[in-house]
Enzyme design. Structure first.
Site, PDB file in Angstrom:
ATOM      1  N   HIS A 143      31.793  33.418  33.637  1.00 39.64           N
ATOM      2  CA  HIS A 143      32.770  34.650  33.449  1.00 39.64           C
ATOM      3  C   HIS A 143      32.857  35.018  32.771  1.00 39.64           C
ATOM      4  O   HIS A 143      32.445  35.553  31.808  1.00 39.64           O
ATOM      5  CB  HIS A 143      34.109  33.940  33.589  1.00 39.64           C
ATOM      6  CG  HIS A 143      34.875  34.668  34.053  1.00 39.64           C
ATOM      7  ND1 HIS A 143      36.054  35.428  33.811  1.00 39.64           N
ATOM      8  CD2 HIS A 143      35.707  34.406  35.310  1.00 39.64           C
ATOM      9  CE1 HIS A 143      37.210  35.724  34.039  1.00 39.64           C
ATOM     10  NE2 HIS A 143      36.700  35.276  35.867  1.00 39.64           N
ATOM     11  N   GLU A 176      31.819  39.120  40.491  1.00 41.86           N
ATOM     12  CA  GLU A 176      32.588  39.770  40.230  1.00 41.86           C
ATOM     13  C   GLU A 176      32.725  40.394  39.577  1.00 41.86           C
ATOM     14  O   GLU A 176      32.472  40.932  38.124  1.00 41.86           O
ATOM     15  CB  GLU A 176      33.372  38.373  39.286  1.00 41.86           C
ATOM     16  CG  GLU A 176      33.582  37.096  40.086  1.00 41.86           C
ATOM     17  CD  GLU A 176      34.853  36.449  39.115  1.00 41.86           C
ATOM     18  OE1 GLU A 176      35.819  35.834  39.644  1.00 41.86           O
ATOM     19  OE2 GLU A 176      34.800  36.043  38.001  1.00 41.86           O
ATOM     20  N   SER A 232      40.375  39.879  41.884  1.00 43.24           N
ATOM     21  CA  SER A 232      41.659  41.227  42.601  1.00 43.24           C
ATOM     22  C   SER A 232      41.428  40.222  44.356  1.00 43.24           C
ATOM     23  O   SER A 232      42.431  40.616  45.131  1.00 43.24           O
ATOM     24  CB  SER A 232      42.012  42.160  43.084  1.00 43.24           C
ATOM     25  OG  SER A 232      42.379  42.834  41.264  1.00 43.24           O
ATOM     26  N   GLY A 278      41.487  34.693  40.780  1.00 44.99           N
ATOM     27  CA  GLY A 278      42.210  34.505  39.235  1.00 44.99           C
ATOM     28  C   GLY A 278      43.972  34.271  39.789  1.00 44.99           C
ATOM     29  O   GLY A 278      43.714  33.353  40.044  1.00 44.99           O
ATOM     30  N   GLY A 279      44.171  35.399  39.358  1.00 43.59           N
ATOM     31  CA  GLY A 279      45.445  35.434  39.669  1.00 43.59           C
ATOM     32  C   GLY A 279      46.725  34.693  41.170  1.00 43.59           C
ATOM     33  O   GLY A 279      47.401  34.487  40.687  1.00 43.59           O
ATOM     34  N   GLU A 295      35.173  37.447  31.494  1.00 43.07           N
ATOM     35  CA  GLU A 295      36.308  36.742  30.302  1.00 43.07           C
ATOM     36  C   GLU A 295      34.980  36.120  29.151  1.00 43.07           C
ATOM     37  O   GLU A 295      35.601  36.345  27.752  1.00 43.07           O
ATOM     38  CB  GLU A 295      37.578  35.748  30.342  1.00 43.07           C
ATOM     39  CG  GLU A 295      38.102  37.210  31.270  1.00 43.07           C
ATOM     40  CD  GLU A 295      39.165  36.407  32.192  1.00 43.07           C
ATOM     41  OE1 GLU A 295      39.465  35.357  32.900  1.00 43.07           O
ATOM     42  OE2 GLU A 295      39.913  37.284  33.342  1.00 43.07           O
ATOM     43  N   ASN A 320      40.425  30.027  39.807  1.00 46.95           N
ATOM     44  CA  ASN A 320      40.208  29.535  38.163  1.00 46.95           C
ATOM     45  C   ASN A 320      41.751  30.044  37.463  1.00 46.95           C
ATOM     46  O   ASN A 320      42.423  31.252  38.197  1.00 46.95           O
ATOM     47  CB  ASN A 320      39.286  30.842  38.071  1.00 46.95           C
ATOM     48  CG  ASN A 320      39.314  31.391  36.300  1.00 46.95           C
ATOM     49  OD1 ASN A 320      40.040  29.932  35.880  1.00 46.95           O
ATOM     50  ND2 ASN A 320      38.438  32.479  36.127  1.00 46.95           N
ATOM     51  N   TRP A 321      42.397  29.190  37.388  1.00 46.48           N
ATOM     52  CA  TRP A 321      43.926  28.961  36.448  1.00 46.48           C
ATOM     53  C   TRP A 321      43.573  29.729  35.046  1.00 46.48           C
ATOM     54  O   TRP A 321      44.496  30.077  34.801  1.00 46.48           O
ATOM     55  CB  TRP A 321      44.037  27.618  36.692  1.00 46.48           C
ATOM     56  CG  TRP A 321      44.222  26.968  38.027  1.00 46.48           C
ATOM     57  CD1 TRP A 321      44.402  27.805  39.122  1.00 46.48           C
ATOM     58  CD2 TRP A 321      44.825  25.702  38.594  1.00 46.48           C
ATOM     59  NE1 TRP A 321      44.978  27.022  40.527  1.00 46.48           N
ATOM     60  CE2 TRP A 321      44.738  25.408  39.366  1.00 46.48           C
ATOM     61  CE3 TRP A 321      45.658  24.395  37.586  1.00 46.48           C
ATOM     62  CZ2 TRP A 321      45.215  24.532  40.260  1.00 46.48           C
ATOM     63  CZ3 TRP A 321      46.018  23.385  38.223  1.00 46.48           C
ATOM     64  CH2 TRP A 321      45.790  23.733  39.965  1.00 46.48           C
ATOM     65  N   LYS A 322      42.468  30.183  34.520  1.00 46.24           N
ATOM     66  CA  LYS A 322      42.366  30.565  33.031  1.00 46.24           C
ATOM     67  C   LYS A 322      43.611  29.778  32.899  1.00 46.24           C
ATOM     68  O   LYS A 322      43.291  28.831  32.298  1.00 46.24           O
ATOM     69  CB  LYS A 322      42.495  31.885  33.223  1.00 46.24           C
ATOM     70  CG  LYS A 322      41.930  32.494  34.033  1.00 46.24           C
ATOM     71  CD  LYS A 322      42.121  33.936  34.197  1.00 46.24           C
ATOM     72  CE  LYS A 322      40.937  34.989  35.274  1.00 46.24           C
ATOM     73  NZ  LYS A 322      40.517  36.136  35.251  1.00 46.24           N
ATOM     74  N   GLY A 366      41.380  41.338  37.850  1.00 45.84           N
ATOM     75  CA  GLY A 366      42.833  41.142  37.431  1.00 45.84           C
ATOM     76  C   GLY A 366      43.187  42.907  37.098  1.00 45.84           C
ATOM     77  O   GLY A 366      44.690  42.909  36.399  1.00 45.84           O
TER      78      GLY A 366
HETATM   79  C1  PEP Z   1      38.446  35.856  37.772  1.00 42.66           C
HETATM   80  O1  PEP Z   1      38.840  35.637  37.257  1.00 42.66           O
HETATM   81  O2  PEP Z   1      37.490  35.285  38.556  1.00 42.66           O
HETATM   82  C2  PEP Z   1      39.281  36.608  39.264  1.00 42.66           C
HETATM   83  C3  PEP Z   1      38.759  36.839  40.370  1.00 42.66           C
HETATM   84  O3  PEP Z   1      41.063  37.304  39.036  1.00 42.66           O
HETATM   85  P1  PEP Z   1      41.858  37.957  39.645  1.00 42.66           P
HETATM   86  O4  PEP Z   1      41.469  36.751  41.375  1.00 42.66           O
HETATM   87  O5  PEP Z   1      42.916  37.921  39.434  1.00 42.66           O
HETATM   88  O6  PEP Z   1      40.851  39.099  39.742  1.00 42.66           O
END
Ligand code: PEP
Length: 253
Positions: free
Chosen positions: A96, A168, A214, A235-236, A98, A10-12, A174
Site C-alpha cells: 500500500h 492506486e 477516493s 479507504g475512507g 502508505e 481498507n479500514w487502515k 485520501g
Molecule cells: C486506500 O487507502 O487504499 C484508498 C484507496 O483510500 P481512499 O479511498 O480513502 O482514497
C-alpha cells in the site's frame, strides 16, 4: 473470460473492536443482496479475530493490511501469513502507498511479502501507483512497470490463491481526487498488457485489477463501466456503512 467484481474496504488504523464488529455486520447484510460480486474487508490486526466471527461462513472475505513472509520468528511488529490464515484471513494488502511512502517499504520487501502470502494460501492485493510528481513528469508507466516487475520478480501466479492487483495513484488516495474513468482505464489496460508480457495473455485476462483512490458511491458506477477495472480498493468511504453500501451496490454504466 469474465472476471468477478471485487469491492474491498481498507479500514487502515481505524475502528475499535466493537466498531469493527458493527461495521462488519452491516457489510455482511448489504453484501447478501448480491451474488455476482465479491466483497472483502481489511480491519486493523486487533479486530481480525472479532470480525472473523462476524463474517463466519458468509462469502465476505477477511483481509489483513499487511503480511510478513516468514511463518514465525524474531520480527517485532510483524504478522506472519500462518497467523493470518489461523485467524481466518484469505487476503492481504501488500505494498500500500502508505507502507511505501510513510514506512519506506521497498519493492524488494514487497516482493517478499507477496511470495510469503502466496506460499501460505493468502491472496495478495498488490498495490502500485505513481505520485503526482511522477504523473506530471510523464513517468507514470515507467514507475508502474518498475513496481510490477520488481514486486512480481520470481512470483508464480499460475496457481491458487490468486494475485490481485490494485492500481492506486498516490495523488488520489485520501485526497478526494479520483482518476477519471479514462485515466484509470488507460493504466489498467497497460497493467494487464504488462502482466500478459511477463506471464501470458490468458493469465492476464484472468487477473483482477482493482482501482483505488477516493472511490465513492458517486464515482464507482462509471469506473466499473471500464473494461479493465474489476473492482475497487476503498479507504475512507469503507468506514461508513452508507457510503460502503453504495459502492458495494454499484451498477456499471
Ligand atoms: C486506500 O487507502 O487504499 C484508498 C484507496 O483510500 P481512499 O479511498 O480513502 O482514497
Amino acid at each position: 473470460m469474465e472476471r468477478r467484481a471485487l469491492i474491498a474496504g481498507n479500514w487502515k488504523m481505524n475502528t475499535t473492536i466493537a466498531e469493527a464488529q458493527a461495521l462488519a455486520a452491516e457489510v455482511v447484510r448489504v453484501s447478501a443482496k448480491f451474488t455476482d460480486r465479491d466483497v472483502a474487508v481489511a480491519p486493523p490486526f486487533t479486530a481480525l479475530a472479532a470480525v472473523a466471527k462476524i463474517l463466519g461462513k458468509t462469502p465476505v472475505r477477511l483481509a489483513a493490511q499487511n503480511v510478513h513472509w516468514e511463518t514465525s520468528g524474531a520480527y517485532t511488529g510483524e504478522i506472519s501469513p500462518a497467523m493470518l490464515t489461523d485467524v481466518g484471513c484469505s487476503m492481504a494488502i501488500v505494498g500500500h502507498s502508505e507502507r511505501r511512502h510513510i514506512f519506506g517499504e521497498s519493492d524488494e520487501l514487497i516482493n517478499r511479502r507477496i511470495k510469503g502470502a502466496l506460499a501460505h494460501g493468502i491472496s495478495p492485493v498488490f498495490c502500485i501507483g505513481e505520485t503526482l510528481d511522477e504523473r506530471e513528469g510523464d513517468r507514470t508507466f515507467a514507475v508502474l512497470e518498475n513496481q510490477i516487475r520488481c514486486g512480481l520478480a520470481g512470483v508464480d501466479i499460475t496457481g491458487t490463491p490468486e494475485l490481485i492487483i490494485a492500481y492506486e495513484p498516490v495523488w488520489a488516495i485520501g485526497t478526494g481526487k479520483t482518476a477519471s474513468a479514462d485515466q484509470a482505464q488507460e493504466v489498467h489496460s497497460f497493467i494487464r498488457g504488462l502482466i500478459g508480457e511477463i506471464y501470458e495473455k490468458t493469465l492476464a485476462g484472468q487477473t483482477r485489477i482493482l482501482y483505488g483512490g477516493s472511490v465513492k458511491s458517486d464515482n464507482i458506477n462509471i469506473l466499473m463501466g471500464e473494461a479493465d477495472i474489476d473492482g475497487a480498493l476503498v479507504g475512507g468511504a469503507a468506514l461508513a456503512v452508507e457510503s460502503f453500501a453504495g459502492i458495494i451496490s454499484f451498477s456499471a454504466t
